[in-house]
Design a protein around this motif. Structure first.
Motif, PDB file in Angstrom:
ATOM      1  N   GLY A 180       4.314  46.445  35.782  1.00 60.24           N
ATOM      2  CA  GLY A 180       4.862  45.002  35.753  1.00 60.24           C
ATOM      3  C   GLY A 180       5.543  44.494  34.196  1.00 60.24           C
ATOM      4  O   GLY A 180       5.501  45.222  33.296  1.00 60.24           O
ATOM      5  N   ASP A 181       6.288  43.272  34.562  1.00 61.03           N
ATOM      6  CA  ASP A 181       6.718  42.592  33.235  1.00 61.03           C
ATOM      7  C   ASP A 181       5.990  41.404  33.480  1.00 61.03           C
ATOM      8  O   ASP A 181       6.592  40.118  32.714  1.00 61.03           O
ATOM      9  CB  ASP A 181       7.972  42.527  33.534  1.00 61.03           C
ATOM     10  N   GLN A 206       7.918  56.058  33.562  1.00 61.45           N
ATOM     11  CA  GLN A 206       9.016  56.074  32.778  1.00 61.45           C
ATOM     12  C   GLN A 206      10.290  57.058  33.435  1.00 61.45           C
ATOM     13  O   GLN A 206      11.458  56.959  33.263  1.00 61.45           O
ATOM     14  CB  GLN A 206       8.923  56.464  31.516  1.00 61.45           C
ATOM     15  N   LEU A 221       1.127  43.901  33.259  1.00 58.97           N
ATOM     16  CA  LEU A 221       1.760  43.122  32.517  1.00 58.97           C
ATOM     17  C   LEU A 221       2.766  43.595  31.707  1.00 58.97           C
ATOM     18  O   LEU A 221       2.662  44.809  31.637  1.00 58.97           O
ATOM     19  CB  LEU A 221       0.608  42.354  31.483  1.00 58.97           C
ATOM     20  N   SER A 222       3.535  42.981  31.082  1.00 54.66           N
ATOM     21  CA  SER A 222       4.377  43.552  30.025  1.00 54.66           C
ATOM     22  C   SER A 222       3.757  44.275  28.964  1.00 54.66           C
ATOM     23  O   SER A 222       2.896  43.652  28.423  1.00 54.66           O
ATOM     24  CB  SER A 222       5.265  42.348  29.666  1.00 54.66           C
ATOM     25  N   PRO A 223       4.452  45.370  28.534  1.00 55.23           N
ATOM     26  CA  PRO A 223       3.784  46.059  27.275  1.00 55.23           C
ATOM     27  C   PRO A 223       3.887  45.232  26.025  1.00 55.23           C
ATOM     28  O   PRO A 223       2.998  45.199  25.268  1.00 55.23           O
ATOM     29  CB  PRO A 223       4.775  47.268  27.059  1.00 55.23           C
ATOM     30  N   LEU A 235      12.441  46.834  25.899  1.00 55.65           N
ATOM     31  CA  LEU A 235      11.070  47.095  26.620  1.00 55.65           C
ATOM     32  C   LEU A 235      10.918  48.602  27.076  1.00 55.65           C
ATOM     33  O   LEU A 235       9.662  49.085  26.851  1.00 55.65           O
ATOM     34  CB  LEU A 235      10.849  46.269  27.950  1.00 55.65           C
ATOM     35  N   ASN A 236      12.006  49.184  27.157  1.00 60.81           N
ATOM     36  CA  ASN A 236      11.842  50.479  27.698  1.00 60.81           C
ATOM     37  C   ASN A 236      11.519  51.578  26.561  1.00 60.81           C
ATOM     38  O   ASN A 236      10.528  52.195  26.667  1.00 60.81           O
ATOM     39  CB  ASN A 236      13.362  51.024  28.265  1.00 60.81           C
ATOM     40  N   ILE A 249       3.653  37.951  32.520  1.00 57.54           N
ATOM     41  CA  ILE A 249       3.225  37.372  31.065  1.00 57.54           C
ATOM     42  C   ILE A 249       1.747  36.852  31.414  1.00 57.54           C
ATOM     43  O   ILE A 249       1.399  36.309  30.269  1.00 57.54           O
ATOM     44  CB  ILE A 249       4.219  36.474  30.366  1.00 57.54           C
ATOM     45  N   TYR A 255      -1.087  47.292  30.531  1.00 59.76           N
ATOM     46  CA  TYR A 255      -0.101  47.772  31.409  1.00 59.76           C
ATOM     47  C   TYR A 255      -0.706  48.213  32.821  1.00 59.76           C
ATOM     48  O   TYR A 255       0.133  48.000  33.824  1.00 59.76           O
ATOM     49  CB  TYR A 255       0.289  49.171  30.626  1.00 59.76           C
ATOM     50  N   ARG A 302       7.804  50.718  25.622  1.00 58.61           N
ATOM     51  CA  ARG A 302       6.880  51.433  26.620  1.00 58.61           C
ATOM     52  C   ARG A 302       6.551  52.866  25.994  1.00 58.61           C
ATOM     53  O   ARG A 302       5.429  53.319  26.065  1.00 58.61           O
ATOM     54  CB  ARG A 302       7.599  51.431  27.872  1.00 58.61           C
TER      55      ARG A 302
END
Length: 291
Positions: A160-161, A152, A203-205, A261-262, A163, A199, A265
């Motif tokens: 990553g993001d 962060q 994968l995306s959170p 998303l930030n 799915i 995470y 996280r």
């Protein structure tokens, strides 16, 4: 595939709800409901299920509040926790599975792994040293939290993001979620470790939410039906927590769906650090002597 998953979950939950409501109405008609205030226990349910939807988990805070305000009997506490949380968790699962995009194969594989782990892995896990598991989980979660913080702060490459998973990553995830499902039989929550797993695999959170909610949603109705049939739960507290808990879920789910998303996280990091601290706290407590 998702339709089949949600249909199976809906039918299982409907069966539980019919048994639960019927038992409550019979007790109400016969004047056998418990004394604590419906509104007081409902307030507990709203608060704890609100934070459960954010990934904190509801069992520990619900236990603390019910005991602090003497709202239920210790004898019926395990049943009350399971019965009261079942429908709110299923609602969480339905919301997140339908609004957060996840690869169908990944979702079904991980939900199935957790459910099978809870059923088949219980016997094996019950023989393990709980203290060592708590210590290992506490250290592992703290390491993941530190890595996430560094990412962060742009010191490490960001997570990553994706799915969905495939190949070796999917195999690792299935094995890990199987273990997490089994560890639930020892009272070790699945939420934070699942967040860390998701995470770590890139994968995306946001994907953690349908996976962890869905995993628990498939496990809880069956266990709760047993508590209801045996009458080993507080009917009034369970109904109040269920009703107000569902309201808390809807409000919190809206926040999760709209968080960037930030920020999400950072929410995940806080949950993981909190759970890690609880693991260390449990590790330091003397082991309970068995009769």
């Amino acid at each position: 595939m998702l339709t089949a998953v949600l249909s199976a979950l809906g039918l299982l939950t409907l069966y539980f709800a019919i048994i639960f409501i019927r038992d409550y109405m019979v007790a109400l008609k016969e004047g056998r409901l418990e004394k604590p205030s419906f509104l007081a226990t409902g307030a507990v349910g709203f608060a704890t299920n609100f934070f459960d939807t954010l990934g904190i988990g509801s069992f520990a805070p619900t236990t603390a509040l019910l005991k602090q305000f003497k709202l239920t009997d210790d004898r019926t506490l395990p049943g009350t926790l399971n019965v009261s949380a079942t429908i709110p968790v299923v609602v969480e699962a339905f919301i997140f599975i339908t609004v957060i995009k996840v690869d169908s194969i990944t979702l079904v594989a991980l939900l199935g792994a957790a459910a099978i782990g809870a059923v088949l892995g219980a016997g094996v896990v019950a023989k393990l040293d709980v203290k060592k598991i708590q210590l290992a989980m506490g250290v592992a979660l703290m390491v993941v939290a530190v890595i996430m913080i560094l990412q962060q702060l742009k010191i490490f490459p960001a997570g990553g993001d994706a799915i969905g998973l495939s190949g070796i990553k999917l195999i690792v995830a299935v094995i890990a979620n199987f273990i997490l499902g089994a560890l639930m039989t020892l009272g070790i929550g699945l939420y934070a470790p699942c967040m860390a797993l998701v995470y770590a695999l890139g994968l995306s959170p946001a994907v953690a939410f349908p996976i962890m909610m869905g995993s628990c949603a498939f496990l809880m109705p069956a266990a709760s039906i047993k508590f209801v049939k045996e009458g080993a739960y507080d009917r009034k507290a369970s109904m109040a927590i269920t009703v107000f808990g569902v309201l808390g879920v809807f409000i919190a789910a809206y926040l999760v769906k709209t968080l960037p998303l930030n920020i999400l996280r950072w929410v995940v990091i806080v949950v993981i650090i909190y759970t890690s601290a609880m693991m260390f706290k449990s590790f330091k407590k003397p082991a309970e002597l068995k009769a």
